[in-house]
Enzyme design. Structure first.
Site, short mmCIF file in Angstrom:
data_model
loop_
_atom_site.label_atom_id
_atom_site.label_comp_id
_atom_site.label_asym_id
_atom_site.label_seq_id
_atom_site.Cartn_x
_atom_site.Cartn_y
_atom_site.Cartn_z
N LYS A 483 59.19 39.74 56.53
CA LYS A 483 57.76 39.44 56.41
C LYS A 483 57.20 40.11 55.16
O LYS A 483 57.84 40.97 54.55
CB LYS A 483 57.02 39.92 57.65
CG LYS A 483 57.14 41.41 57.92
CD LYS A 483 56.40 41.82 59.18
CE LYS A 483 56.50 43.33 59.41
NZ LYS A 483 55.70 43.77 60.54
N ARG A 582 48.79 46.88 70.41
CA ARG A 582 48.57 45.83 69.43
C ARG A 582 48.78 44.54 70.20
O ARG A 582 48.33 44.42 71.33
CB ARG A 582 49.56 46.03 68.26
CG ARG A 582 49.06 45.52 66.92
CD ARG A 582 49.88 46.04 65.77
NE ARG A 582 51.30 45.73 65.86
CZ ARG A 582 52.20 46.01 64.93
NH1 ARG A 582 51.82 46.62 63.82
NH2 ARG A 582 53.46 45.70 65.09
N TYR A 710 38.39 53.73 30.86
CA TYR A 710 37.07 53.47 31.42
C TYR A 710 36.38 54.77 31.86
O TYR A 710 37.01 55.68 32.38
CB TYR A 710 37.18 52.53 32.61
CG TYR A 710 37.39 51.08 32.24
CD1 TYR A 710 36.45 50.39 31.47
CD2 TYR A 710 38.53 50.40 32.67
CE1 TYR A 710 36.64 49.07 31.12
CE2 TYR A 710 38.74 49.07 32.33
CZ TYR A 710 37.78 48.41 31.57
OH TYR A 710 37.98 47.10 31.23
N MET A 759 42.90 47.35 35.33
CA MET A 759 43.40 46.25 36.14
C MET A 759 44.82 45.84 35.73
O MET A 759 45.68 45.60 36.57
CB MET A 759 42.47 45.05 36.06
CG MET A 759 42.95 43.86 36.91
SD MET A 759 41.89 42.40 36.76
CE MET A 759 40.43 42.94 37.63
#
Length: 815
Positions: A483, A582, A710, A759
Site C-alpha cells: 500500500k 480502528r 525565505y 518547495m
C-alpha cells in the site's frame, strides 16, 4: 551434453522413462523457462518452497525431464513414455556431483575467487581484461552459492580456454563442496569482511573455511588477509597484495597513477577509479594477469580501459508509457540470458522490446552465435527487436520480421525520431557491450525528470523478505504490504518482484491500488484493506479480495455481488478489532458475526485477521498478548461454526520476530521488507532498500552577514559556501529540516541545511568541503540516516519513506 542415463550413472540415481533423452540445460526455477528442449528441471525442496509442486505446471509448459527427490512425487502418475524422472535422495547434491564430474572433463586454467567483498568485481574485470586472449566461461552475475556454483560450472564447454568462478559461503562445510566442483588452478582471495560472521566461530574460523577453495591451487593471490593470517602450509605459493611493505606485492597511488610493485618490477597504471575497493581489486587483477603471462605493456593498455561494473539492472520510466531496463555494460550470451529472464520477470507492459548490440567474443562461429541469440529472443517472446552493430546486422535474416538494424549507435540516434513510437507501451531491455555507448540510447528513451531520485534495490528487498521467511514454519504463508506506493517504493514494481519470489498474498489500502497491480500483470491474491462501497464493482471485476470490517460493509458488498449476478462464493477477509480501535468487528459483534457468516452463502471467508497496536513496544507486551488471546477466541468461534478452514493472521512486521507463537498460518510483512527492524538485533539481519539522492545544481559564495532563503532565516556568521540542491518540501524534504536541523551527505561529509527549505529546493552549507556542481548528494541511504531524518521531522520512518512524493523519479536496481 549428457543423456539422462549418463546423469543417473554419474550421480548413482535411479532412472524412469527415456534413457537417451539429451540434456544441455538445467532449470531450478519454474518461473525462468526459456527453452523446453534438452532441459532437465532439478526439483529442490527447501524449508520455504518445494520444486516438486511445479512439475505438472512445467509439463504443461513443455518440460519433460525431471531430477526429483525420492518419495516426493508419484512418478507412476505420469506417462513414462513421454515424461522422464531421475530419482535421487538429494537432487541438489546430485547436481553438485554432476558439476564436479563435468569440471574434470576440462584441462584448462580455472580461476576460483572467494572472499567477503569484491569477488564479483574481480571476476568481471578479469573477464574484461582477458577476453582478447581466451574464450571464457564465468559465473553469471553473483552465482556463487551451493546452487549457483554447480549451475555455473555446468556451462563449461569445449570452446572455453579459461574459466572464472566465484564461491561464497555462510556456514562451515559449504566450501568443501564448492572446492570439489570448481577445482581451481589459480585461487584469489579478496577482502574478508563481516558478512555471514554469524555462521562462524570467529574471523579465523571463517578464513580457514574460505581458504579450502584455494588450498590445492598452484598459485594463490590474496588481497584480503594480513600476513599472519595466511597458513604456513600454503605460504610458499601465496602472493599477498596490500599497501603494506611486508606484502609480496605492494601498491600505492601516486600522481593519480596506481603503482604496483611486484619486487621484480613496478607497473605504473592509469586507472579510471579512485575509491579504495577499486584500487585494491585493480592491483589483484594486475597480479593475476602477470601470472597468466600477459605482458606488462598489454596490462597497462587494458587496465586504463577498465569499465565500472553495472552489477545491477536499472529500471526506469520511459517515454510513450514505456519502461526501460538498463543493462548496457556488457553483452555476452550468458548475461543476455539473465537479462532476458529479468525482462520476463519485470514486464508489466503489453509489449516487450529489446535493443541489443553485437555480442562480445564467445568462441563460437558468428553464424551459430547469432542463431542462438535469435532463438533466445524468440523463446522469450520479444515483440520488437533492434540490433545495433555490423555483425548482428549481417545476420538480420535470423530474426523476426519487423526487426530493425543499425550499423552503430550513432546511426540509431540519427533515426530515433522516426522509430520512437515503436517502443510505446513496452518494457524495453537495453543490452549492449560497453563500447557501443548505450547510455546515449538510454537517455533518449528515459522519461526526463529532475536530478532527485529514489533508488530502490530489489536484491536487498528480496534478502529482507527471505530473512523473515526464515523465521516462519513451512506452513505459514506470507502476505506483503504494498500500500501507499509500496511504502514509497512503488507498488507495481515491488509487487512484480514479490510475485517472482513466490510470496503468497499482497495487500493494498484502496481498490485503485489493487486495480493498478492487476493492470501491471500481478496475479497474486490481493487483499484490499480499506474498501469503499463505490469501489466494490472494481474489486469484483479485478478479482480483488475486500476486508469486511462492519455489518454495513458486509451487507453492502453482498448486495453488490447480487446486483452483479455473482453466484459463487466470493473470497473476503474479516477484520477483527482486538484493541486497536480502528476498523473491525468488536467483541460484542462476535456472536452475531458467526451467525451472519454462517448464513451468507455468497461469501467465502479467505482469512480472519486483526492488527496489533504495539507489537514493537516491549513495555506493552501484556496488551499485545491480550489482543492475541481475543483473536484466538473469535477465530475458534468461527472455526467451530464454519464447514471450511480459513487463514488466520495478526502479526505485522514488528510482531514476526517478537511473537512467533502468534504466527498462526500467515503473517503480514510491511516496513520490515524495506529494511526497518524493531530492534538492534533484528536490524543486523536487514538491509535498507531505499536511497534518496540528488545532485548539486549550483555553488555560491555568500559573504559574512548575508541572509539565505525565505524570510532571511539563514544568516551567515562568516564567509560561507553554499550548494543549492533540487529537493524541497514538495518532494518530501520537510520544512522541519530547515536551518541546520538536518543535513545531507556530500562525498561522505555531513553538510547541514542553511535557511528555510523551499518547495522545490534547499540550500546546504558546504564551506568545509571541496565539491563541484553536479556532484552527488545523499539524503538518506541507511537506517541511521532515516532515523535521524525522522527525528528531525518529529515523526517516524514510515512517514519519511511514504512522504517521498510521486514526482521524485524511482529507479529500480537488480544486482
Amino acid at each position: 551434453m549428457y543423456t539422462l542415463l549418463q546423469i543417473a550413472q554419474i550421480t548413482g540415481s535411479e532412472l524412469a522413462g527415456r534413457i537417451n533423452y539429451p540434456v544441455s540445460f538445467f532449470l531450478t526455477d519454474s518461473r525462468s523457462i526459456v527453452d523446453q528442449t534438452e532441459v532437465l528441471f532439478v526439483a529442490i525442496k527447501t524449508s520455504k518452497n518445494n520444486g516438486h509442486n511445479y512439475i505438472r505446471y512445467l509439463i504443461d509448459k513443455g518440460i519433460t525431464s525431471f531430477l526429483v527427490q525420492k518419495d516426493e512425487v508419484n512418478i507412476y502418475a505420469f506417462d513414462l513414455n513421454a515424461i522422464s524422472f531421475i530419482i535421487s535422495s538429494d537432487p541438489l547434491k546430485d547436481l553438485q556431483v554432476l558439476a564436479s564430474h563435468h569440471r574434470k572433463q576440462f584441462d584448462i586454467p580455472v580461476i576460483g575467487i572467494t572472499g567477503s567483498n569484491g569477488k564479483t568485481m574481480v571476476k568481471e574485470w578479469l573477464y574484461q581484461l582477458l577476453k582478447k586472449d581466451h574464450t571464457i566461461c564465468r559465473s553469471p552475475k553473483s552465482f556463487n552459492s551451493q546452487l549457483g556454483v554447480p549451475l555455473s560450472v555446468l556451462n563449461l564447454n569445449h570452446s572455453h580456454t579459461l574459466a572464472i568462478f566465484e564461491a561464497g559461503i555462510s556456514l562451515p562445510g559449504e566450501m568443501d563442496k564448492l572446492a570439489a566442483i570448481i577445482d581451481p588452478t589459480i585461487g584469489i582471495v579478496t577482502s574478508i569482511g563481516s558478512a555471514h560472521d554469524e555462521g562462524f566461530d570467529n574471523r579465523q574460523h571463517k578464513i580457514a573455511e574460505k581458504l579450502k577453495l584455494v588450498s590445492a591451487c598452484e598459485i594463490i593471490i590474496v588481497n584480503g588477509l594480513n600476513e599472519v593470517e595466511i597458513p604456513l602450509d600454503i605460504r610458499s605459493k601465496t602472493i599477498s597484495i596490500s599497501s603494506k611493505e611486508e606484502s609480496d606485492v605492494v601498491f600505492k597511488m601516486e600522481n593519480k597513477k596506481l603503482l604496483v610493485n611486484t619486487r621484480r618490477q613496478t607497473l605504473d597504471l592509469e586507472i579510471p577509479f579512485t575509491d579504495e575497493a577499486s584500487i585494491i581489486n585493480t592491483a589483484t587483477c594486475t597480479v593475476t594477469l602477470l601470472e597468466l603471462g600477459i605482458k606488462p605493456d598489454a596490462i597497462k593498455d587494458r587496465i586504463k580501459l577498465l569499465q565500472p561494473l553495472a552489477l545491477r539492472l536499472e529500471i526506469k520510466n520511459g517515454i510513450n508509457s514505456s519502461l526501460i531496463i538498463n543493462d548496457y555494460y556488457n553483452s555476452d550470451l550468458d548475461s543476455l540470458k539473465i537479462a532476458l529472464s529479468f525482462l520476463q520477470q519485470q514486464n508489466r507492459k503489453p509489449n516487450k522490446a529489446i535493443i541489443v548490440s553485437d555480442i562480445e567474443q564467445s568462441g563460437m562461429l558468428d553464424s551459430r552465435l547469432y542463431k542462438d541469440v535469435a532463438g533466445l529472443i524468440a523463446d522469450n517472446k520479444v515483440d520488437f527487436l533492434v540490433g545495433v552493430g555490423q555483425k548482428i546486422s549481417s545476420f538480420r535474416s535470423y530474426f523476426k520480421s519487423g526487426s530493425l538494424f543499425f550499423e552503430n549507435t550513432e546511426d540509431f540516434i540519427r533515426n530515433f525520431k522516426s522509430i520512437d513510437h515503436r517502443f510505446s507501451q513496452s518494457t524495453v531491455l537495453l543490452k549492449g557491450a560497453r563500447s557501443f555507448g548505450f547510455e546515449a540510447i538510454g537517455n533518449l528513451l528515459q522519461l526526463k525528470s529532475h536530478d532527485t531520485v529514489l533508488e530502490i534495490n530489489l536484491n536487498k528487498l528480496i534478502e529482507n523478505v527471505n530473512y523473515y521467511r526464515s523465521l516462519l514454519q513451512p506452513d505459514v504463508k506470507l502476505m506483503c504490504m504494498v500500500k501507499a506506493m509500496g511504502y514509497g517504493g512503488g507498488g507495481s514494481e515491488l509487487a512484480k518482484t514479490l510475485q517472482h519470489i513466490g510470496v503468497n498474498y499482497l495487500a493494498v489500502a484502496y481498490a485503485d491500488e489493487g486495480v493498478e497491480l492487476r493492470q501491471s500483470q500481478i496475479n497474486l491474491p490481493i487483499m484490499v484493506m480499506s474498501p469503499e462501497s463505490d469501489a466494490f464493482e472494481d474489486i469484483i471485476n479485478y478479482r480483488l479480495e475486500p476486508e469486511l470490517y462492519s455489518f454495513n460493509c458486509l451487507q453492502e458488498f453482498v448486495a453488490r455481488l447480487d446486483k452483479m449476478g455473482i453466484a459463487e462464493a466470493y473470497p473476503v477477509h474479516l477484520k477483527i478489532d482486538t484493541g486497536m480501535h480502528r476498523l473491525g468487528f468488536e467483541e460484542e459483534d462476535y456472536d452475531k458475526l458467526v451467525s451472519v457468516i454462517k448464513n451468507t452463502t455468497q461469501l467465502k471467508i479467505q482469512s480472519v485477521f486483526s492488527h496489533l497496536a504495539a507489537s514493537d513496544n516491549s513495555n506493552l507486551d501484556d496488551f499485545t498478548r491480550e489482543q492475541i488471546n481475543k483473536f484466538t477466541s473469535v477465530c475458534k468461534k468461527l472455526e467451530d461454526n464454519l464447514p471450511y478452514s480459513f487463514i488466520k493472521h495478526i502479526c505485522n512486521s514488528g510482531a514476526i520476530t517478537r511473537f512467533p507463537e502468534a504466527h498462526f498460518n500467515m503473517v503480514r510483512l510491511g516496513i520490515g521488507m524495506h529494511g526497518i527492524g524493531v530492534s538492534e538485533e533484528e536490524q543486523k539481519h536487514l538491509r535498507n532498500v531505499s536511497c534518496l539522492k540528488t545532485k548539486i545544481s549550483q555553488i555560491k559564495k555568500v559573504s559574512k552577514g548575508q541572509t539565505i532563503g525565505y524570510n532571511r532565516k539563514g544568516v551567515t556568521t562568516l564567509d560561507t559556501t553554499i550548494a543549492i540542491i533540487p529537493i524541497g518540501y514538495a518532494d518530501g524534504f520537510s520544512r522541519a529540516l530547515s536551518n541546520g536541523n538536518f543535513g545531507v551527505y556530500i562525498k561522505g561529509t555531513y553538510c547541514k541545511t542553511i535557511g528555510n527549505v523551499c518547495m522545490d529546493m534547499c540550500m546546504i552549507d558546504i564551506t568545509h568541503i571541496n565539491c563541484n556542481e553536479q556532484d552527488e548528494v545523499i539524503i538518506f541511504e541507511n537506517i541511521s540516516h532515516l532515523n535521524s531524518m525522522a527525528e528531525a521531522m518529529g515523526t517516524i520512518v514510515y512517514e519519511v519513506l511514504t512522504g517521498v512524493s510521486a514526482r521524485v523519479k524511482r529507479v529500480y536496481v537488480h544486482e
